[in-house]
Design a protein around this motif. Structure first.
Motif, PDB file in Angstrom:
ATOM      1  N   GLU A  91       1.364   2.756  13.824  1.00  0.00           N
ATOM      2  CA  GLU A  91       0.644   3.643  14.725  1.00  0.00           C
ATOM      3  C   GLU A  91      -0.171   4.687  13.957  1.00  0.00           C
ATOM      4  OE1 GLU A  91       0.178   3.236  17.973  1.00  0.00           O
ATOM      5  OE2 GLU A  91       1.212   1.364  17.536  1.00  0.00           O
ATOM      6  N   TYR A  92       0.375   5.157  12.841  1.00  0.00           N
ATOM      7  CA  TYR A  92      -0.369   6.096  12.008  1.00  0.00           C
ATOM      8  C   TYR A  92      -1.589   5.408  11.398  1.00  0.00           C
ATOM      9  CZ  TYR A  92       3.497   9.479  12.123  1.00  0.00           C
ATOM     10  OH  TYR A  92       4.438  10.380  12.515  1.00  0.00           O
ATOM     11  N   VAL A  93      -1.366   4.197  10.871  1.00  0.00           N
ATOM     12  CA  VAL A  93      -2.462   3.461  10.227  1.00  0.00           C
ATOM     13  C   VAL A  93      -3.602   3.223  11.205  1.00  0.00           C
ATOM     14  CG1 VAL A  93      -3.138   1.325   9.074  1.00  0.00           C
ATOM     15  CG2 VAL A  93      -0.886   2.321   8.603  1.00  0.00           C
ATOM     16  N   TYR A  94      -3.287   2.613  12.349  1.00  0.00           N
ATOM     17  CA  TYR A  94      -4.334   2.271  13.306  1.00  0.00           C
ATOM     18  C   TYR A  94      -4.924   3.507  13.965  1.00  0.00           C
ATOM     19  CZ  TYR A  94      -2.054  -2.207  12.580  1.00  0.00           C
ATOM     20  OH  TYR A  94      -1.496  -3.318  12.004  1.00  0.00           O
ATOM     21  N   GLY A  95      -4.088   4.526  14.177  1.00  0.00           N
ATOM     22  CA  GLY A  95      -4.596   5.767  14.746  1.00  0.00           C
ATOM     23  C   GLY A  95      -5.614   6.422  13.837  1.00  0.00           C
ATOM     24  N   ALA A  96      -5.314   6.429  12.531  1.00  0.00           N
ATOM     25  CA  ALA A  96      -6.228   7.031  11.560  1.00  0.00           C
ATOM     26  C   ALA A  96      -7.519   6.228  11.459  1.00  0.00           C
ATOM     27  CB  ALA A  96      -5.560   7.125  10.194  1.00  0.00           C
ATOM     28  N   LEU A  97      -7.411   4.910  11.405  1.00  0.00           N
ATOM     29  CA  LEU A  97      -8.603   4.079  11.276  1.00  0.00           C
ATOM     30  C   LEU A  97      -9.455   4.135  12.539  1.00  0.00           C
ATOM     31  CD1 LEU A  97      -7.132   0.959   9.416  1.00  0.00           C
ATOM     32  CD2 LEU A  97      -8.304   2.950   8.466  1.00  0.00           C
ATOM     33  N   ARG A  98      -8.809   4.145  13.691  1.00  0.00           N
ATOM     34  CA  ARG A  98      -9.567   4.296  14.943  1.00  0.00           C
ATOM     35  C   ARG A  98     -10.229   5.666  15.010  1.00  0.00           C
ATOM     36  NH1 ARG A  98      -5.064   1.600  17.387  1.00  0.00           N
ATOM     37  NH2 ARG A  98      -4.171   3.616  17.967  1.00  0.00           N
ATOM     38  N   GLY A  99      -9.585   6.645  14.391  1.00  0.00           N
ATOM     39  CA  GLY A  99     -10.122   7.997  14.406  1.00  0.00           C
ATOM     40  C   GLY A  99     -11.290   8.203  13.467  1.00  0.00           C
ATOM     41  N   GLY A 100     -11.583   7.216  12.630  1.00  0.00           N
ATOM     42  CA  GLY A 100     -12.740   7.312  11.746  1.00  0.00           C
ATOM     43  C   GLY A 100     -12.434   7.391  10.272  1.00  0.00           C
ATOM     44  N   ALA A 101     -11.155   7.293   9.880  1.00  0.00           N
ATOM     45  CA  ALA A 101     -10.809   7.336   8.457  1.00  0.00           C
ATOM     46  C   ALA A 101     -11.428   6.159   7.721  1.00  0.00           C
ATOM     47  CB  ALA A 101      -9.293   7.322   8.275  1.00  0.00           C
ATOM     48  N   VAL A 102     -11.844   6.391   6.484  1.00  0.00           N
ATOM     49  CA  VAL A 102     -12.422   5.322   5.671  1.00  0.00           C
ATOM     50  C   VAL A 102     -11.429   4.830   4.627  1.00  0.00           C
ATOM     51  CG1 VAL A 102     -14.785   6.103   5.995  1.00  0.00           C
ATOM     52  CG2 VAL A 102     -13.461   6.976   4.067  1.00  0.00           C
ATOM     53  N   GLY A 103     -10.193   5.301   4.715  1.00  0.00           N
ATOM     54  CA  GLY A 103      -9.169   4.850   3.793  1.00  0.00           C
ATOM     55  C   GLY A 103      -7.793   5.289   4.251  1.00  0.00           C
ATOM     56  N   PHE A 104      -6.783   4.539   3.829  1.00  0.00           N
ATOM     57  CA  PHE A 104      -5.391   4.874   4.136  1.00  0.00           C
ATOM     58  C   PHE A 104      -4.583   4.494   2.907  1.00  0.00           C
ATOM     59  CE2 PHE A 104      -1.271   4.980   5.991  1.00  0.00           C
ATOM     60  CZ  PHE A 104      -1.351   5.749   7.148  1.00  0.00           C
ATOM     61  N   VAL A 105      -4.114   5.508   2.188  1.00  0.00           N
ATOM     62  CA  VAL A 105      -3.438   5.268   0.910  1.00  0.00           C
ATOM     63  C   VAL A 105      -2.032   5.855   0.937  1.00  0.00           C
ATOM     64  CG1 VAL A 105      -3.522   5.661  -1.581  1.00  0.00           C
ATOM     65  CG2 VAL A 105      -5.650   5.340  -0.297  1.00  0.00           C
ATOM     66  N   LEU A 106      -1.061   5.068   0.542  1.00  0.00           N
ATOM     67  CA  LEU A 106       0.314   5.552   0.449  1.00  0.00           C
ATOM     68  C   LEU A 106       0.500   6.317  -0.853  1.00  0.00           C
ATOM     69  CD1 LEU A 106       2.266   2.423   1.736  1.00  0.00           C
ATOM     70  CD2 LEU A 106       1.483   4.413   3.027  1.00  0.00           C
ATOM     71  N   LYS A 107       1.293   7.388  -0.797  1.00  0.00           N
ATOM     72  CA  LYS A 107       1.473   8.240  -1.972  1.00  0.00           C
ATOM     73  C   LYS A 107       2.155   7.509  -3.125  1.00  0.00           C
ATOM     74  CE  LYS A 107       1.496  12.599   0.576  1.00  0.00           C
ATOM     75  NZ  LYS A 107       2.286  13.733   1.079  1.00  0.00           N
ATOM     76  N   ASP A 108       2.912   6.462  -2.807  1.00  0.00           N
ATOM     77  CA  ASP A 108       3.587   5.725  -3.877  1.00  0.00           C
ATOM     78  C   ASP A 108       2.738   4.576  -4.417  1.00  0.00           C
ATOM     79  OD1 ASP A 108       3.664   3.914  -1.816  1.00  0.00           O
ATOM     80  OD2 ASP A 108       5.846   3.712  -1.755  1.00  0.00           O
ATOM     81  N   ALA A 109       1.473   4.511  -3.978  1.00  0.00           N
ATOM     82  CA  ALA A 109       0.596   3.425  -4.445  1.00  0.00           C
ATOM     83  C   ALA A 109       0.118   3.646  -5.877  1.00  0.00           C
ATOM     84  CB  ALA A 109      -0.609   3.292  -3.517  1.00  0.00           C
ATOM     85  N   GLY A 110       0.253   4.875  -6.380  1.00  0.00           N
ATOM     86  CA  GLY A 110      -0.142   5.155  -7.758  1.00  0.00           C
ATOM     87  C   GLY A 110      -1.429   5.950  -7.849  1.00  0.00           C
ATOM     88  N   PRO A 111      -1.584   6.711  -8.921  1.00  0.00           N
ATOM     89  CA  PRO A 111      -2.756   7.580  -9.080  1.00  0.00           C
ATOM     90  C   PRO A 111      -4.076   6.831  -9.167  1.00  0.00           C
ATOM     91  CG  PRO A 111      -1.458   7.498 -11.112  1.00  0.00           C
ATOM     92  CD  PRO A 111      -0.638   6.840 -10.051  1.00  0.00           C
ATOM     93  N   ALA A 112      -4.077   5.669  -9.786  1.00  0.00           N
ATOM     94  CA  ALA A 112      -5.327   4.925  -9.949  1.00  0.00           C
ATOM     95  C   ALA A 112      -5.919   4.541  -8.600  1.00  0.00           C
ATOM     96  CB  ALA A 112      -5.098   3.669 -10.796  1.00  0.00           C
ATOM     97  N   LEU A 113      -5.070   4.128  -7.657  1.00  0.00           N
ATOM     98  CA  LEU A 113      -5.559   3.723  -6.337  1.00  0.00           C
ATOM     99  C   LEU A 113      -6.101   4.925  -5.573  1.00  0.00           C
ATOM    100  CD1 LEU A 113      -5.742   1.132  -4.596  1.00  0.00           C
ATOM    101  CD2 LEU A 113      -3.705   1.955  -3.407  1.00  0.00           C
ATOM    102  N   LEU A 114      -5.450   6.076  -5.732  1.00  0.00           N
ATOM    103  CA  LEU A 114      -5.919   7.282  -5.047  1.00  0.00           C
ATOM    104  C   LEU A 114      -7.311   7.667  -5.539  1.00  0.00           C
ATOM    105  CD1 LEU A 114      -5.435   9.657  -3.148  1.00  0.00           C
ATOM    106  CD2 LEU A 114      -4.380  10.863  -5.063  1.00  0.00           C
ATOM    107  N   VAL A 115      -7.499   7.652  -6.847  1.00  0.00           N
ATOM    108  CA  VAL A 115      -8.816   7.990  -7.415  1.00  0.00           C
ATOM    109  C   VAL A 115      -9.852   6.978  -6.958  1.00  0.00           C
ATOM    110  CG1 VAL A 115     -10.129   8.174  -9.567  1.00  0.00           C
ATOM    111  CG2 VAL A 115      -7.835   9.178  -9.417  1.00  0.00           C
ATOM    112  N   GLU A 116      -9.464   5.699  -6.921  1.00  0.00           N
ATOM    113  CA  GLU A 116     -10.387   4.660  -6.466  1.00  0.00           C
ATOM    114  C   GLU A 116     -10.768   4.881  -5.003  1.00  0.00           C
ATOM    115  OE1 GLU A 116     -10.578  -0.232  -6.020  1.00  0.00           O
ATOM    116  OE2 GLU A 116      -8.863   0.728  -7.001  1.00  0.00           O
ATOM    117  N   ALA A 117      -9.798   5.332  -4.187  1.00  0.00           N
ATOM    118  CA  ALA A 117     -10.072   5.577  -2.773  1.00  0.00           C
ATOM    119  C   ALA A 117     -11.069   6.717  -2.596  1.00  0.00           C
ATOM    120  CB  ALA A 117      -8.775   5.895  -2.035  1.00  0.00           C
ATOM    121  N   VAL A 118     -10.933   7.758  -3.412  1.00  0.00           N
ATOM    122  CA  VAL A 118     -11.867   8.889  -3.349  1.00  0.00           C
ATOM    123  C   VAL A 118     -13.276   8.422  -3.702  1.00  0.00           C
ATOM    124  CG1 VAL A 118     -12.515  11.078  -4.431  1.00  0.00           C
ATOM    125  CG2 VAL A 118     -10.131  10.655  -3.810  1.00  0.00           C
TER     126      VAL A 118
END
Length: 210
Positions: A91-118
Motif C-alpha cells: 500500500e505504501y509502494v502503490y500509494g507513493a507511485l500513484r501520488g507521483g513519486a519517481v522512485g521507491f528505495v528501501l533503506k537496506d538497499a545500500g548506498p549505491a542504489l540511493l545515489v543512483e535513485a537521486v
C-alpha cells in the motif's frame, strides 16, 4: 551541475547518515532537512530542490501525503520525489507511485542504489528497489489492457523505460513537448497505468526494451 536535495525523515540519526552519504558525492548537495511532513512540504515549495528524499512514516503528513502535495496530478509544477523507507508494504509502494513519486528505495538497499535513485530522478528517470520490482510487475500485468499501442506510442514507451525526460523524447523524435505528453497520457489510458514508473515496468515485462 549540482543536484540539490531535500531530506525528510523524523529520525535525526537517519537524516545525518543520509546527509553524510550524499554529501560525499561530488554532484550532490543537501540543501535542507525536515523532521516532519508539514515542514518538508513548506521547505520544498520554498527552496524548489531538484530531488526530495521522503520517508513514509512521519508526523504531520506521512510520505504518501507529502508526495501528493509535491508531485501529485493536481500540482502545477511538480517536484521529483523519491520515497526512502524501511517499509516495503504494498500500500505504501502503490500509494507513493500513484501520488507521483519517481522512485521507491528501501533503506537496506545500500548506498549505491540511493545515489543512483537521486541521479535518476534528477534526469527524469525512475528507480524502484529490486525487491519491490517483481510485485510491481505483477500488478502492472494484472491491470494492463490489451489495447494496442501505435508505433509512436511504443517509441515513447521505449524512451521512458530508458529514463528519458519528456524534453529529451521530444528532441529525439522531432515532436513537440505537448505531443509527447499526449502520447504518455494515451499510453497510460490504454494500458491502465498510473505513472512513468509503471510504464517502464510494463516495457521491461513485455520485452519492449531490446
Amino acid at each position: 551541475m549540482t543536484i540539490r536535495v531535500l531530506l525528510a525523515d523524523d529520525q535525526a540519526m537517519v537524516r545525518s547518515g543520509l546527509r553524510l552519504l550524499l554529501s560525499g558525492e561530488p554532484d550532490i548537495e543537501v540543501v535542507a532537512e525536515a523532521e516532519d511532513g508539514v515542514t518538508a512540504v513548506e521547505l520544498a515549495r520554498r527552496l524548489r530542490p531538484d530531488v526530495c528524499l521522503v520517508d513514509i512514516r512521519m508526523p504531520g503528513l506521512d510520505g504518501v501525503e507529502v508526495t501528493r502535495a509535491l508531485a501529485g496530478p493536481a500540482v502545477t509544477d511538480p517536484l521529483r520525489v523519491v520515497v526512502v523507507t524501511t517499509f516495503d508494504d504494498d500500500e505504501y509502494v502503490y500509494g507513493a507511485l500513484r501520488g507521483g513519486a519517481v522512485g521507491f528505495v528501501l533503506k537496506d538497499a545500500g548506498p549505491a542504489l540511493l545515489v543512483e535513485a537521486v541521479r535518476a530522478a534528477h534526469t527524469g528517470g525512475t528507480l524502484v528497489s529490486p525487491s519491490i520490482t517483481p510485485r510491481l510487475l505483477r500488478r502492472v500485468r494484472r491491470g494492463s489492457s490489451t489495447r494496442p499501442l501505435s508505433e509512436r506510442e511504443l517509441e515513447v514507451v521505449l524512451a521512458i523505460s530508458r529514463g528519458r525526460t519528456n524534453q529529451e523524447i521530444a528532441a529525439a523524435l522531432f515532436i513537440s513537448l505537448s505531443t509527447v505528453k499526449g502520447h504518455v497520457a494515451g499510453v497510460q489510458r490504454k494500458l491502465g497505468l498510473r505513472n512513468r514508473v509503471e510504464i517502464a515496468a510494463w516495457a521491461w515485462e513485455n520485452d519492449v526494451v531490446p
